[in-house]
Design a protein around this motif. Structure first.
Motif, short mmCIF file in Angstrom:
data_model
loop_
_atom_site.label_atom_id
_atom_site.label_comp_id
_atom_site.label_asym_id
_atom_site.label_seq_id
_atom_site.Cartn_x
_atom_site.Cartn_y
_atom_site.Cartn_z
N GLU A 240 0.87 -1.38 -0.01
CA GLU A 240 -0.08 0.14 -0.07
C GLU A 240 0.70 1.42 -0.20
OE1 GLU A 240 -2.34 -0.78 3.52
OE2 GLU A 240 -3.88 -2.12 2.24
N ALA A 241 2.05 1.28 0.55
CA ALA A 241 2.99 2.34 0.55
C ALA A 241 3.62 2.55 -0.75
CB ALA A 241 3.89 2.24 1.97
N MET A 242 3.94 1.31 -1.29
CA MET A 242 4.48 1.65 -2.75
C MET A 242 3.64 2.02 -3.62
SD MET A 242 6.33 -2.26 -2.40
CE MET A 242 6.98 -2.13 -4.44
N VAL A 243 2.29 1.86 -3.61
CA VAL A 243 1.58 2.24 -4.81
C VAL A 243 1.09 3.81 -4.27
CG1 VAL A 243 0.86 0.22 -5.31
CG2 VAL A 243 -0.79 1.31 -3.91
N GLY A 244 1.01 4.37 -3.05
CA GLY A 244 0.67 5.88 -2.56
C GLY A 244 -1.02 5.93 -2.90
N ASN A 245 -1.12 6.89 -3.57
CA ASN A 245 -2.62 7.34 -3.57
C ASN A 245 -3.46 6.69 -4.74
OD1 ASN A 245 -2.51 9.20 -1.48
ND2 ASN A 245 -1.49 10.91 -2.85
N VAL A 246 -2.48 5.96 -5.59
CA VAL A 246 -3.26 5.24 -6.70
C VAL A 246 -4.56 4.21 -5.94
CG1 VAL A 246 -3.25 3.69 -8.67
CG2 VAL A 246 -1.42 5.34 -7.93
N GLU A 247 -5.58 4.15 -6.26
CA GLU A 247 -6.45 3.34 -6.10
C GLU A 247 -6.79 2.45 -7.12
OE1 GLU A 247 -9.79 5.39 -4.58
OE2 GLU A 247 -9.21 6.21 -2.78
N PHE A 248 -7.03 1.07 -6.67
CA PHE A 248 -7.16 0.22 -7.47
C PHE A 248 -8.71 -0.58 -7.44
CE2 PHE A 248 -2.74 0.42 -6.85
CZ PHE A 248 -2.43 0.13 -8.28
N TYR A 249 -9.19 -1.06 -8.50
CA TYR A 249 -10.67 -1.47 -8.28
C TYR A 249 -10.72 -2.78 -9.43
CZ TYR A 249 -12.19 2.95 -6.54
OH TYR A 249 -12.19 4.13 -5.77
N SER A 250 -11.36 -3.86 -8.71
CA SER A 250 -11.73 -5.03 -9.58
C SER A 250 -13.12 -4.67 -10.36
CB SER A 250 -11.89 -6.29 -8.43
OG SER A 250 -12.54 -7.36 -9.23
N HIS A 251 -13.02 -4.76 -11.54
CA HIS A 251 -14.08 -4.69 -12.33
C HIS A 251 -14.44 -5.84 -13.39
CE1 HIS A 251 -14.70 -0.29 -11.82
NE2 HIS A 251 -13.43 -0.06 -12.19
N THR A 252 -15.68 -6.47 -13.39
CA THR A 252 -16.06 -7.20 -14.14
C THR A 252 -16.77 -6.88 -15.31
OG1 THR A 252 -16.09 -9.16 -12.58
CG2 THR A 252 -17.32 -9.43 -14.64
N ILE A 253 -16.41 -6.90 -16.61
CA ILE A 253 -16.83 -6.11 -17.64
C ILE A 253 -17.22 -6.94 -18.89
CG2 ILE A 253 -15.89 -4.53 -19.58
CD1 ILE A 253 -14.07 -3.17 -17.15
N LYS A 254 -18.28 -6.62 -19.60
CA LYS A 254 -18.83 -7.30 -20.83
C LYS A 254 -18.69 -6.33 -21.91
CE LYS A 254 -22.96 -8.35 -21.84
NZ LYS A 254 -24.25 -9.07 -21.86
N ALA A 255 -18.36 -6.94 -23.10
CA ALA A 255 -18.23 -5.82 -24.19
C ALA A 255 -18.58 -6.72 -25.59
CB ALA A 255 -17.02 -5.37 -24.59
N VAL A 256 -19.84 -6.47 -26.26
CA VAL A 256 -20.05 -7.65 -27.23
C VAL A 256 -19.71 -6.78 -28.71
CG1 VAL A 256 -22.30 -8.40 -28.17
CG2 VAL A 256 -22.50 -7.81 -25.97
N LYS A 257 -19.35 -7.90 -29.62
CA LYS A 257 -18.69 -7.59 -30.80
C LYS A 257 -19.67 -7.47 -31.82
CE LYS A 257 -15.73 -9.35 -34.45
NZ LYS A 257 -14.75 -10.23 -34.79
N LEU A 258 -20.38 -6.32 -32.14
CA LEU A 258 -21.57 -5.80 -32.91
C LEU A 258 -21.11 -4.44 -33.68
CD1 LEU A 258 -24.80 -6.87 -30.87
CD2 LEU A 258 -23.93 -7.96 -33.06
N PRO A 259 -20.16 -4.51 -34.44
CA PRO A 259 -19.63 -3.23 -34.83
C PRO A 259 -20.69 -2.49 -35.97
CG PRO A 259 -18.78 -5.22 -36.50
CD PRO A 259 -19.49 -5.64 -34.85
N GLU A 260 -21.69 -3.10 -36.23
CA GLU A 260 -22.61 -2.57 -37.43
C GLU A 260 -23.81 -1.83 -36.41
OE1 GLU A 260 -21.91 -1.84 -40.39
OE2 GLU A 260 -20.08 -2.95 -40.17
#
Length: 356
Positions: A240-260
């Motif tokens: 925690e001391a090494m990363v300082g003020n950087v905050e980290f988040y765990s995200h679960t993400i979805k993205a669908v391939k529908l280019p049109e």
């Protein structure tokens, strides 16, 4: 300069093979947290050796997987691979890719045993050694995969644009990227990004979330959705001391391939979607993402992007859709792209109107 992937590989070999080997933080120790009952039932059939040497920051396993071809990038010892093996059924297929021999050895060790447990005539999984930035040498063809998942691994790659380009290449049209990973709330310097411990702990390679958004758009994903978001628990004072003020988040993400069909903002075409039920684990309601909850048999107005993510994917058979894109009513008012940090979905898109 030595390839940092080799350093990461050695880091994970150490925690996999050394007696009582463990990570320095809790970042990659929540792979089993908060999973639905049907996923836990599959995982309860998986050997302890696979589970105890598996690392992840979420449960990137989408619903409605029967018969799908699923690719797991950075599969490790195969916990998610074998879980999905049960969910896709005997006629589905799961491919695990990893660069670490020690973790792959554990994964491969149980192929026949798991097939027998699931009642399959032969295993429906295969494991390939390679880099997630370059899948062509592994024989993974263009447009051959229905779902790509990954569990806290893409952050480890120094070549993230190549990773996402490969994912786009191998996905079928209407296919889905569904992954859990660690992201940062800002950019940071090489004192963090090149530190081998921080890199191995999934912190040093974490993308700034807005740079991630820009990268997806550059490749072709105009819209992506948060499924679950939590602040990442480091639980190590030195780190925690090494990363300082950087905050980290765990995200679960979805993205669908529908280019049109997927547009860069949510547009209003007067479309309405009604969930009819039928998805295991979603008997009474279905969460498209963390802002769109569809209660069974209750019509819900949706933007064009949300409608496309349902109507043109494997989800279509579970929904009734009213309306098309023949008439446009302007922007879909109020749609939010910010994650709900508690991970809870609702029938309110974040604008306070309950519009989607």
């Amino acid at each position: 300069m030595k390839d940092i992937r080799e350093e990461v590989k050695n880091y994970y070999s150490k925690v996999t093979t050394v007696d009582d080997g463990k990570m320095e933080t809790k970042i990659c120790s929540c792979a089993l947290d908060g999973s639905p009952k049907y996923i836990n039932e599959a995982r309860n059939m998986i050997p302890d050796e696979i589970i105890s040497h598996f690392y992840g920051c979420g449960s990137p396993i989408p619903p409605a997987l029967e018969g799908m071809t699923v690719l797991d990038l950075g599969c490790g010892t195969g916990l998610d691979v074998y879980t999905i093996s049960k969910l896709v059924g005997e006629h589905g297929r799961v491919i695990g890719v990893d660069m670490n021999d020690d973790q792959l050895a554990i994964a491969r060790k149980y192929q026949d045993e798991m097939a027998e447990k699931f009642g399959y005539k032969k295993s429906n999984v295969e494991f390939k050694k390679g880099y997630i930035e370059d899948l062509k040498p592994l024989g993974i063809e263009d447009g051959s995969v229905d779902i790509v998942i990954s569990n806290c691994v893409i952050n480890l790659s120094p070549y993230k644009e190549e990773v996402f380009k490969e994912i786009w290449r191998v996905l079928k049209t209407g296919g889905e990227l569904y992954f859990a990973d660690i992201f940062a709330d800002r950019r940071f310097g090489e004192d963090i990004s090149m530190d081998l411990i921080l890199r191995g702990e999934c912190l040093g390679g974490a993308m700034y979330i807005e740079d991630f958004r820009r990268l997806l758009r550059k490749i072709g994903w105009e819209d992506f959705r948060y499924i679950k978001s939590n602040k990442a628990a480091i639980d190590n004072e030195d780190i925690e001391a090494m990363v300082g003020n950087v905050e980290f988040y765990s995200h679960t993400i979805k993205a669908v391939k529908l280019p049109e069909l997927i547009e860069d903002i949510c547009e209003n075409y007067g479309q309405v979607a009604t969930y009819r039920g039928g998805i295991e684990g979603s008997e009474n309601y279905f969460d498209l993402d963390d802002h769109h909850r569809f209660y069974k048999n209750l019509p819900l107005a949706v933007c064009g992007n949300s409608c496309a993510m349902i109507e043109n994917t494997r989800l279509a058979k579970y929904f009734d859709i009213m309306g098309d894109r023949s008439e446009h009513f302007g922007a879909f008012s109020g749609c939010s792209t910010a994650p709900k940090t508690d991970g809870a979905a609702s029938d309110d898109c974040g604008c306070g109107t309950g519009c989607c």
